[in-house]
Enzyme design. Structure first.
Site, PDB file in Angstrom:
ATOM      1  CG  LEU A   1      43.002 133.690 -17.377  1.00 59.16           C
ATOM      2  CD1 LEU A   1      44.066 132.894 -18.131  1.00 59.16           C
ATOM      3  CD2 LEU A   1      42.179 134.528 -18.330  1.00 59.16           C
TER       4      LEU A   1
ATOM      5  CB  ALA B   1      14.916 128.729 -34.418  1.00 60.81           C
TER       6      ALA B   1
ATOM      7  N   GLY C   1       8.097 132.763 -27.300  1.00 60.70           N
ATOM      8  CA  GLY C   1       8.725 132.963 -28.601  1.00 60.70           C
ATOM      9  C   GLY C   1       8.646 131.723 -29.460  1.00 60.70           C
TER      10      GLY C   1
ATOM     11  CB  THR D   1      17.043 126.914 -24.915  1.00 57.64           C
ATOM     12  OG1 THR D   1      15.784 126.271 -25.101  1.00 57.64           O
ATOM     13  CG2 THR D   1      17.919 126.042 -24.043  1.00 57.64           C
TER      14      THR D   1
ATOM     15  CG  ASP E   1      13.340 126.776 -22.430  1.00 58.42           C
ATOM     16  OD1 ASP E   1      12.821 127.603 -23.202  1.00 58.42           O
ATOM     17  OD2 ASP E   1      14.298 126.038 -22.751  1.00 58.42           O
TER      18      ASP E   1
ATOM     19  NE  ARG F   1      10.314 119.676 -33.487  1.00 64.75           N
ATOM     20  CZ  ARG F   1      11.013 119.325 -32.422  1.00 64.75           C
ATOM     21  NH1 ARG F   1      11.295 120.226 -31.494  1.00 64.75           N
ATOM     22  NH2 ARG F   1      11.430 118.091 -32.268  1.00 64.75           N
TER      23      ARG F   1
END
Length: 535
Positions: A430, A64, A61, A68, A147, A212
């Protein structure tokens, strides 16, 4: 000769691989023992699941698009299940190669770069792939997440063939966005916090990152290779396409998780239920006491006021006057105390949902027993509990591990929830849910503390989730202690991190050091903590 050069490079860069991403994401370092995975169903001598092979998950991809975010979320989930997983951020290798203050060549992110730049990129890429294979071959790793952008079809085919030679399956995950609002939100909220832009002005970071993206758009090829295994996520999970992914148990679990995942921003709040008329009883489904009603009212007003202040802060920083926060949804267990604690929200028109899986830890025979009585009646069980407070269960009771397995459907729905979310539950619930979101190890989870005078706000993000406290004022002091009659265990020193690089407890004010990339949470308390099954 190549081996010596690689060894020299590793020696000169001690943070290059294993710990390089500790400064970037919140789940990176491997625990010494895989049994520390909170929801692990079983383990093997090799550390791998017996019915699943080794897999490289490669992201695809443009910048942005949430690659990640997907990588870290998926690794957090797989590690939670006990699958030995490690992320290899290609950006970490670039930053390590050029140094913290090093300059990246102007054409580094261009496809038609100069020869010296291409050679640099190839060296960085080679080192990353060597480390992936070392993790899978020499460290009994099962899933390596690579990644990177991986923009070209030819490159993806070559990558799959390279790993196939080593008997490793490759699964590609593409994040494809056509919604400009999602891209803009990712650029502003994620990339200005990237390690590449430490010390930059936000507007300068945004402009540089847009350059970029624009450099890569003309050369990017979306995934259409029918012979490859891939999942394509369109517009942050709005639509998911799966191609040729049925090659094993783990691949199916990964696809199932991705169907529940999205990368849109939202807030998650945790708070305790109010006190009841029969506070120490697990079996009795008691209503709130007068003090519990007062707590519920003050907690509601505190959170609503906090959210309005956040909205006003957005407006002060340039957002339109009509800006609205995301709707707030409230989850409770089916226990009366949690339902009644949410009543003030429901009266103001907020949506409240009850979830039976969120019932507290079952204390078994220890119900209503003080710590002194438990030690007198069950000295052998107490000794076992102190050795392993996470996995140990008292007679006819649940362990935290049991609770973590029970909460998996809640975890998946939590990932799927698009609205802001308030969870009102018992402290034990929790602890487990916070442990998942903040990537705590099993050893940390029984020690987490949630005093009643605080609402914990967790902000999911790409590199690491962050947490902060919202103080509830004017509560009686006797309501604030976490669990007054629990067996107490020592807490790790303040600032210590778990084997997952998660953080121990949401108590304390976050400092710049504690909030550095990778710590992902708030400091651990020094005081004694609670770990009785009653909590």
């Amino acid at each position: 000769m190549d081996t010596l050069l690689t060894a020299d490079l590793a020696a000169n860069s001690p943070n290059f691989r294993r710990r390089s991403s500790t400064y970037v994401d919140a789940i990176h370092d491997l625990p010494e023992k895989e049994s520390m995975a909170p929801a692990q169903l079983y383990s093997t001598e090799s550390g791998r699941l017996f019915h699943s092979g080794r897999i490289v998950i490669a992201t695809v991809g443009l910048p942005a698009r949430g690659k990640t975010h997907i990588s870290v979320a998926l690794a957090r989930y797989l590690r939670w299940l006990g699958v030995k997983t490690h992320i290899f951020h290609l950006g970490d290798y670039r930053r390590s190669y050029v140094g913290q203050q090093g300059d990246v060549p102007e054409d580094y992110f261009h496809v038609n770069a100069t020869t010296p730049t291409v050679l640099m990129r190839n060296k960085i890429l080679k080192k990353c792939r060597e480390d992936i294979l070392h993790f899978l071959d020499a460290e009994n790793g099962q899933i390596a997440i690579y990644d990177a952008v991986n923009p070209l079809s030819s490159g993806r085919r070559a990558l799959a063939k390279e790993f196939e030679k080593h008997n490793v399956q490759t699964l590609f995950i593409e994040s494809h966005c056509t919604d400009e609002r999602i891209i803009e939100e990712n650029v502003r909220s994620v990339k200005i916090s990237s390690p590449d832009y430490i010390g930059w002005k936000p507007e300068d970071a945004v402009q540089d990152y847009l350059k970029r993206i624009n450099a890569r758009i003309p050369h990017y090829e979306s995934m259409e290779e029918n012979e490859l295994h891939y999942v394509k996520m369109l517009n942050a999970g709005q639509r998911v396409v799966s191609n040729n992914c049925a090659f094993g148990y783990l691949s199916q679990r990964i696809v199932f998780y991705l169907l529940n995942l999205h990368i849109k921003s939202r807030q998650i709040y945790f708070c305790r239920a109010g006190t009841t008329k029969d506070e120490d009883s697990y079996k009795a489904d008691a209503s709130l006491s007068t003090e519990g009603e007062d707590y519920a009212s003050k907690m509601t007003e505190t959170l609503i006021s906090h959210r309005e202040s956040e909205r006003q802060n957005l407006i002060a920083h340039g957002a339109p006057e009509t800006t609205a926060l995301k709707p707030l949804t409230i989850w409770t267990s089916t226990r009366r105390r949690t339902v009644e604690t949410s009543a003030y929200f429901e009266g103001k028109g907020y949506r409240v949902r009850q979830r039976s899986q969120m019932s507290q830890l079952n204390p078994g025979v220890c119900e209503k027993m003080s710590e002194k009585k438990i030690r007198q009646n069950f000295p052998e069980e107490v000794a076992k509990h102190e050795q392993d407070p996470y996995h140990h269960r008292y007679p006819r009771a649940e362990s935290y591990h049991d609770l973590a397995v029970r909460l998996e459907p809640i975890i998946l729905e939590l990932e799927r929830e698009n609205n802001d979310l308030l969870i009102i539950a018992h402290e034990s619930v929790l602890r487990v849910l916070y442990g998942y979101l903040m990537a705590c190890s099993a050893g940390d989870i029984p020690s987490l503390q949630f005093p009643r005078d605080e609402v914990i706000e967790i902000i999911p993000a790409s590199y690491n989730n962050s947490a902060k406290r919202i103080h509830i004022p004017d509560l009686p002091q006797k309501l604030i202690p976490g669990s007054p009659e629990d067996i107490k265990m020592p807490v790790p020193p303040s600032g210590a991190t778990s084997p997952f690089s998660g953080i121990g407890t949401p108590a304390g004010t976050q400092t710049p050091e504690a909030g550095a990339e990778g710590s992902g949470g708030l400091p651990i308390r020094k005081a004694a903590v609670t770990s009785n099954p009653k909590t």
